[in-house]
Design an enzyme around this catalytic site. Structure first.
Site, PDB file in Angstrom:
ATOM      1  N   LYS A  58      -1.745  29.219 -36.943  1.00 52.59           N
ATOM      2  CA  LYS A  58      -2.850  29.630 -36.065  1.00 52.59           C
ATOM      3  C   LYS A  58      -2.707  31.086 -35.643  1.00 52.59           C
ATOM      4  O   LYS A  58      -3.679  31.853 -35.671  1.00 52.59           O
ATOM      5  CB  LYS A  58      -2.904  28.715 -34.835  1.00 52.59           C
ATOM      6  CG  LYS A  58      -3.302  27.289 -35.147  1.00 52.59           C
ATOM      7  CD  LYS A  58      -3.161  26.389 -33.932  1.00 52.59           C
ATOM      8  CE  LYS A  58      -3.496  24.943 -34.263  1.00 52.59           C
ATOM      9  NZ  LYS A  58      -3.322  24.038 -33.116  1.00 52.59           N
ATOM     10  N   ALA A  73      -0.149  28.095 -30.556  1.00 56.80           N
ATOM     11  CA  ALA A  73       0.648  27.025 -29.955  1.00 56.80           C
ATOM     12  C   ALA A  73       0.193  25.687 -30.500  1.00 56.80           C
ATOM     13  O   ALA A  73      -0.966  25.519 -30.885  1.00 56.80           O
ATOM     14  CB  ALA A  73       0.524  27.049 -28.436  1.00 56.80           C
ATOM     15  N   ASP A  74       1.126  24.750 -30.546  1.00 57.33           N
ATOM     16  CA  ASP A  74       0.767  23.394 -30.944  1.00 57.33           C
ATOM     17  C   ASP A  74       1.778  22.416 -30.367  1.00 57.33           C
ATOM     18  O   ASP A  74       2.879  22.807 -29.985  1.00 57.33           O
ATOM     19  CB  ASP A  74       0.700  23.249 -32.464  1.00 57.33           C
ATOM     20  CG  ASP A  74      -0.274  22.147 -32.866  1.00 57.33           C
ATOM     21  OD1 ASP A  74       0.130  20.970 -32.883  1.00 57.33           O
ATOM     22  OD2 ASP A  74      -1.445  22.467 -33.139  1.00 57.33           O
ATOM     23  N   GLN A  75       1.366  21.158 -30.321  1.00 58.03           N
ATOM     24  CA  GLN A  75       2.208  20.123 -29.728  1.00 58.03           C
ATOM     25  C   GLN A  75       2.065  18.843 -30.539  1.00 58.03           C
ATOM     26  O   GLN A  75       0.947  18.450 -30.879  1.00 58.03           O
ATOM     27  CB  GLN A  75       1.787  19.892 -28.273  1.00 58.03           C
ATOM     28  CG  GLN A  75       2.709  19.013 -27.462  1.00 58.03           C
ATOM     29  CD  GLN A  75       2.294  19.020 -25.993  1.00 58.03           C
ATOM     30  OE1 GLN A  75       1.191  18.602 -25.657  1.00 58.03           O
ATOM     31  NE2 GLN A  75       3.165  19.500 -25.126  1.00 58.03           N
ATOM     32  N   ALA A 110       5.501  24.002 -29.693  1.00 55.12           N
ATOM     33  CA  ALA A 110       5.863  25.281 -30.300  1.00 55.12           C
ATOM     34  C   ALA A 110       4.890  26.375 -29.884  1.00 55.12           C
ATOM     35  O   ALA A 110       3.702  26.122 -29.697  1.00 55.12           O
ATOM     36  CB  ALA A 110       5.881  25.161 -31.823  1.00 55.12           C
TER      37      ALA A 110
END
Length: 197
Positions: A58, A73-75, A110
């Site tokens: 991203k 960001a990602d989860q 992250a």
């Protein structure tokens, strides 16, 4: 202070950054996550590796057309080796909460920063959360109170607000649970000169 770009449509991430005094603009990445998730499952990657892969992709995608620092960001929610997706409807949200009750899950979270198409920094944290023994009635009341916005979260809950009542114990940063390892990110932004040190 220099402006930074948030490559995420998450209201929680945007509010965290703005409340922390980070000057941002939002440019949501149109990344198709399917291929990354398929590859991660094929390669038997960890939830942390998948979260970092998505956050990095991203940030890189949006940064290709910008000279600012771009935050991706990602989860990924992982429980007993299973990765949970965002529920498609409220009945699926109910099933998620029923499955997660009395169990401990991890939120592999992250954040990656890129500039002009190059990765310049990243960080991953994995808070663990143990849900209490929720009654079906409590789950139904919670879903009725929160409604459709629950479909935007991987665990079918909002940790902020009434969602705190779902849990028995948590280990990890409050900010990270909400979707962004904020304190390490602020440290990087200070080192980069975006924020005053």
């Amino acid at each position: 202070m220099a402006l930074v770009t948030l490559a995420s449509g998450s209201a929680a991430r945007r509010v965290m950054l703005l409340n922390a005094g980070v000057p941002i603009e939002v440019a949501v990445s149109d990344l198709d996550e399917t291929q990354y998730k398929t590859a991660a499952r094929t390669n038997h990657d960890s939830a942390e590796m998948l979260a970092l892969s998505l956050a990095t992709a991203k940030a890189l995608r949006v940064s290709a057309t910008r000279s600012t620092i771009v935050i991706g960001a990602d989860q990924v929610l992982e429980c007993d080796g299973i990765w949970y997706e965002k529920p498609h409807n409220l009945e699926e949200a109910r099933a998620h909460l029923q499955t997660l009750r009395r169990r401990t899950h991890r939120l592999a979270t992250a954040v990656a920063c890129a500039c002009e198409g190059k990765l310049v920094w990243h960080h991953v944290e994995s808070p663990s959360l143990t849900m209490r023994d929720l009654s079906d009635a409590f789950i139904d009341d919670y879903i009725e109170a929160e409604g459709a916005p629950l479909l935007t979260t991987v665990g079918a809950y909002f940790f902020e607000g009434k969602g705190a009542q779902l849990f028995e114990t948590v280990m990890g940063s409050h900010f990270t649970i909400l979707g962004l390892p904020l304190l390490p990110l602020l440290g990087f932004l200070r080192q980069s000169g975006v924020l005053a040190s």
